[in-house]
Design a protein around this motif. Structure first.
Motif, short mmCIF file in Angstrom:
data_model
loop_
_atom_site.label_atom_id
_atom_site.label_comp_id
_atom_site.label_asym_id
_atom_site.label_seq_id
_atom_site.Cartn_x
_atom_site.Cartn_y
_atom_site.Cartn_z
N LYS A 1 0.84 -1.21 0.00
CA LYS A 1 0.00 0.00 0.00
C LYS A 1 0.87 1.25 0.00
N GLN A 2 1.92 1.24 0.82
CA GLN A 2 2.79 2.41 0.90
C GLN A 2 3.58 2.61 -0.41
N ILE A 3 4.04 1.54 -1.00
CA ILE A 3 4.77 1.63 -2.27
C ILE A 3 3.85 2.14 -3.36
N LEU A 4 2.63 1.61 -3.42
CA LEU A 4 1.64 2.06 -4.41
C LEU A 4 1.38 3.56 -4.25
N GLU B 1 13.05 5.85 0.00
CA GLU B 1 11.92 6.68 0.42
C GLU B 1 11.08 5.96 1.48
N LEU B 2 10.80 4.69 1.26
CA LEU B 2 10.01 3.91 2.21
C LEU B 2 10.74 3.73 3.54
N LYS B 3 12.05 3.61 3.47
CA LYS B 3 12.87 3.41 4.67
C LYS B 3 12.76 4.60 5.64
N LYS B 4 12.41 5.76 5.12
CA LYS B 4 12.25 6.95 5.98
C LYS B 4 11.12 6.75 7.00
N THR B 5 10.07 6.05 6.60
CA THR B 5 8.94 5.82 7.52
C THR B 5 8.88 4.39 8.04
N TYR C 1 11.32 -5.02 -3.73
CA TYR C 1 11.30 -5.67 -5.04
C TYR C 1 10.13 -6.64 -5.18
N ASN C 2 9.88 -7.44 -4.17
CA ASN C 2 8.76 -8.40 -4.22
C ASN C 2 7.42 -7.68 -4.36
N ASN C 3 7.25 -6.61 -3.60
CA ASN C 3 5.99 -5.86 -3.67
C ASN C 3 5.84 -5.14 -5.01
N LEU C 4 6.94 -4.63 -5.56
CA LEU C 4 6.88 -3.99 -6.88
C LEU C 4 6.46 -5.00 -7.94
N ASN C 5 7.03 -6.20 -7.88
CA ASN C 5 6.66 -7.24 -8.84
C ASN C 5 5.18 -7.60 -8.73
N THR C 6 4.70 -7.74 -7.50
CA THR C 6 3.29 -8.06 -7.27
C THR C 6 2.38 -6.95 -7.78
N LEU C 7 2.73 -5.70 -7.47
CA LEU C 7 1.91 -4.57 -7.92
C LEU C 7 1.86 -4.48 -9.45
N CYS C 8 2.98 -4.78 -10.10
CA CYS C 8 3.01 -4.80 -11.57
C CYS C 8 2.15 -5.93 -12.12
N GLN C 9 2.28 -7.12 -11.53
CA GLN C 9 1.49 -8.28 -11.98
C GLN C 9 -0.01 -8.04 -11.81
N GLU C 10 -0.36 -7.32 -10.77
CA GLU C 10 -1.78 -7.04 -10.51
C GLU C 10 -2.29 -5.86 -11.33
N GLY C 11 -1.40 -5.22 -12.09
CA GLY C 11 -1.81 -4.11 -12.95
C GLY C 11 -2.06 -2.81 -12.22
#
Length: 120
Positions: A6-9, A27-31, A41-51
């Motif tokens: 959710k935060q990456i999105l 950027e995410l590491k700040k919070t 990386y795993n979340n980016l791949n999932t978000l891409c796969q989910e469109g």
């Protein structure tokens, strides 16, 4: 969807830049100081796969991530600067030319940005 996803999105959708995985991680590491790169990386791949986001791959440059909103990209062939551009939707024209449904397209227009033109 995980908390990190959710935060990456949100970061991708709110960014005016086309961030790399490394930039998103920093950027995410700040919070979220305990987050690790593999999680990003795993979340980016999932978000891409989910469109939910799209990955922009440009030869000689790290992948960057962008919101799904319909737009195309202007890429400097020399320095790799990436900017958003908008053309009218070409889907119907493409479908007529190819005689079938176009699911999506990713248009990249290559040029020399003003800074690189000044150097020449």
């Amino acid at each position: 969807m995980t908390r990190y996803a959710k935060q990456i999105l949100e970061l991708v959708n709110q960014s005016k830049r086309h961030m790399t995985a490394e930039q998103l991680y920093l950027e995410l590491k700040k919070t979220e100081p305990k987050v690790v790169q593999a999680t990003v990386y795993n979340n980016l791949n999932t978000l891409c796969q989910e469109g939910l986001i799209r990955k922009l791959s440009i030869e000689g440059s790290p992948d960057r991530y962008d919101k799904i909103q319909k737009h195309d990209h202007l890429v400097c062939k020399e320095c790799g600067a990436l900017s958003d551009i908008t053309f009218s939707d070409m889907t119907k024209d493409l479908e007529q030319q190819f005689g079938g449904e176009i699911i999506s397209y990713d248009l990249k227009v290559f040029y020399l940005c003003p800074k690189c033109r000044e150097k020449h």
